[in-house]
Design a protein around this motif. Structure first.
Motif, PDB file in Angstrom:
ATOM      1  N   TYR A  16       0.834  -1.201   0.000  1.00 57.96           N
ATOM      2  CA  TYR A  16       0.000   0.000   0.000  1.00 57.96           C
ATOM      3  C   TYR A  16       0.871   1.256   0.000  1.00 57.96           C
ATOM      4  O   TYR A  16       0.584   2.236  -0.690  1.00 57.96           O
ATOM      5  N   ARG A  17       1.936   1.235   0.803  1.00 60.93           N
ATOM      6  CA  ARG A  17       2.839   2.385   0.879  1.00 60.93           C
ATOM      7  C   ARG A  17       3.470   2.670  -0.475  1.00 60.93           C
ATOM      8  O   ARG A  17       3.485   3.815  -0.946  1.00 60.93           O
ATOM      9  N   LEU A  20       0.836   4.047  -3.004  1.00 61.05           N
ATOM     10  CA  LEU A  20       0.439   5.441  -2.768  1.00 61.05           C
ATOM     11  C   LEU A  20       1.589   6.417  -2.987  1.00 61.05           C
ATOM     12  O   LEU A  20       1.359   7.584  -3.326  1.00 61.05           O
ATOM     13  N   ASP A  21       2.814   5.943  -2.796  1.00 60.67           N
ATOM     14  CA  ASP A  21       3.972   6.801  -3.112  1.00 60.67           C
ATOM     15  C   ASP A  21       4.119   6.956  -4.620  1.00 60.67           C
ATOM     16  O   ASP A  21       4.282   8.064  -5.148  1.00 60.67           O
ATOM     17  N   GLU A  24       1.901   9.207  -6.781  1.00 63.64           N
ATOM     18  CA  GLU A  24       2.229  10.636  -6.725  1.00 63.64           C
ATOM     19  C   GLU A  24       3.540  10.954  -7.446  1.00 63.64           C
ATOM     20  O   GLU A  24       3.658  11.969  -8.124  1.00 63.64           O
ATOM     21  N   SER A  40      -4.402  14.474  -5.915  1.00 66.11           N
ATOM     22  CA  SER A  40      -3.532  14.538  -4.736  1.00 66.11           C
ATOM     23  C   SER A  40      -4.324  14.569  -3.430  1.00 66.11           C
ATOM     24  O   SER A  40      -3.896  14.010  -2.419  1.00 66.11           O
ATOM     25  N   VAL A  43      -5.592  10.961  -2.800  1.00 66.41           N
ATOM     26  CA  VAL A  43      -4.439  10.112  -2.462  1.00 66.41           C
ATOM     27  C   VAL A  43      -3.960  10.424  -1.048  1.00 66.41           C
ATOM     28  O   VAL A  43      -3.574   9.527  -0.294  1.00 66.41           O
ATOM     29  N   ALA A  44      -4.013  11.695  -0.677  1.00 66.58           N
ATOM     30  CA  ALA A  44      -3.623  12.099   0.680  1.00 66.58           C
ATOM     31  C   ALA A  44      -4.524  11.445   1.717  1.00 66.58           C
ATOM     32  O   ALA A  44      -4.076  11.072   2.815  1.00 66.58           O
ATOM     33  N   LYS A  47      -3.279   8.026   2.161  1.00 64.17           N
ATOM     34  CA  LYS A  47      -2.032   8.026   2.930  1.00 64.17           C
ATOM     35  C   LYS A  47      -2.301   8.228   4.421  1.00 64.17           C
ATOM     36  O   LYS A  47      -1.630   7.624   5.275  1.00 64.17           O
ATOM     37  N   THR A  48      -3.260   9.077   4.719  1.00 62.90           N
ATOM     38  CA  THR A  48      -3.639   9.291   6.121  1.00 62.90           C
ATOM     39  C   THR A  48      -4.185   8.008   6.717  1.00 62.90           C
ATOM     40  O   THR A  48      -3.842   7.619   7.839  1.00 62.90           O
ATOM     41  N   LEU A  50      -3.499   5.051   5.690  1.00 61.06           N
ATOM     42  CA  LEU A  50      -2.375   4.113   5.798  1.00 61.06           C
ATOM     43  C   LEU A  50      -1.557   4.395   7.060  1.00 61.06           C
ATOM     44  O   LEU A  50      -1.151   3.464   7.756  1.00 61.06           O
ATOM     45  N   THR A  51      -1.321   5.658   7.343  1.00 63.38           N
ATOM     46  CA  THR A  51      -0.572   6.027   8.551  1.00 63.38           C
ATOM     47  C   THR A  51      -1.294   5.534   9.808  1.00 63.38           C
ATOM     48  O   THR A  51      -0.673   4.977  10.726  1.00 63.38           O
TER      49      THR A  51
END
Length: 219
Positions: A16-17, A20-21, A24, A40, A43-44, A47-48, A50-51
């Motif tokens: 996933y990381r 998503l990287d 972008e 963006s 996608v952000a 990423k949130t 995922l974090t």
């Protein structure tokens, strides 16, 4: 949870990381996916998510480790107490072999239960009774069971009870952390499932770019 069917949770997080990287970093992928709704901002959001998933995953791993450590400490203490009690029980049976009343008081008559609670109650009774009876202590000394030995072993019982309480506490926290992790992964997997489905459509004619998102394409 489509992706995790073939991946471990750690592997899924890494995939996933990377996805998503790369969505972008690679301009062509970014432009194409933006046209299909994954700009963006969206996608952000991924990423949130995922974090957050990574955080609960790491927390769950920590809780599992702490549970394992607590159980290991409990198991070690139990083995030590069991061995000490086994020898004390054996000696007491010899000393009081012709005194069934005292054997019953010390709970050394008959077989010893393997069930933890019953076993522990039997052990506790032995030391509790012995420590309160000077006559019993006097006879136990003959086979080198001193009052200090009885006191030290009785302290081991308290330590064992504390270790078990700690293990059960850690186990409960680990179970709660697992539930939180599973819920986080359910949201993450669902989000990524749609992401990959859209990527397959958006990049259908560009398999090499699709693979950079972690989507395997049959040649």
């Amino acid at each position: 949870m489509v992706t995790k069917k073939t991946l471990s949770e750690a592997e899924a997080l890494e995939q996933y990381r990377v996805s998503l990287d790369n969505v972008e970093i690679q301009p062509e992928i970014a432009t194409t996916m933006a046209e299909f709704g994954y700009d963006s901002t969206v996608v952000a959001e991924g990423k949130t998510l995922l974090t957050e998933t990574r955080q609960v995953f790491d927390f769950n791993e920590t809780e599992d480790d702490e549970t394992s450590d607590a159980y290991a400490a409990f198991k070690l203490l139990k083995a030590s107490l069991a061995e000490t009690y086994r020898m004390h029980r054996k000696k007491a049976k010899v000393i009081f072999r012709n005194d069934p009343k005292t054997m019953d008081k010390l709970a050394v008559s008959g077989s010893l239960s393997k069930a933890y609670i019953k076993w522990l109650e039997t052990v506790k009774k032995f030391y509790s009774v012995a420590l309160k009876d000077n006559k019993i202590q006097g006879k136990l000394v003959r086979l080198k069971i001193t009052a200090d030995d009885l006191t030290a072993t009785n302290t081991m019982i308290s330590d064992l009870e504390a270790a078990r309480a700690e293990y059960l506490r850690e186990k409960g926290e680990s179970q709660d952390a697992t539930k939180a992790k599973d819920a986080a992964f359910e949201k993450m997997d669902d989000w990524m499932s749609e992401f990959y489905a859209v990527a397959k459509i958006a990049l259908e004619d560009k398999p090499q770019l699709l693979e950079s998102l972690g989507v395997f394409v049959r040649s």
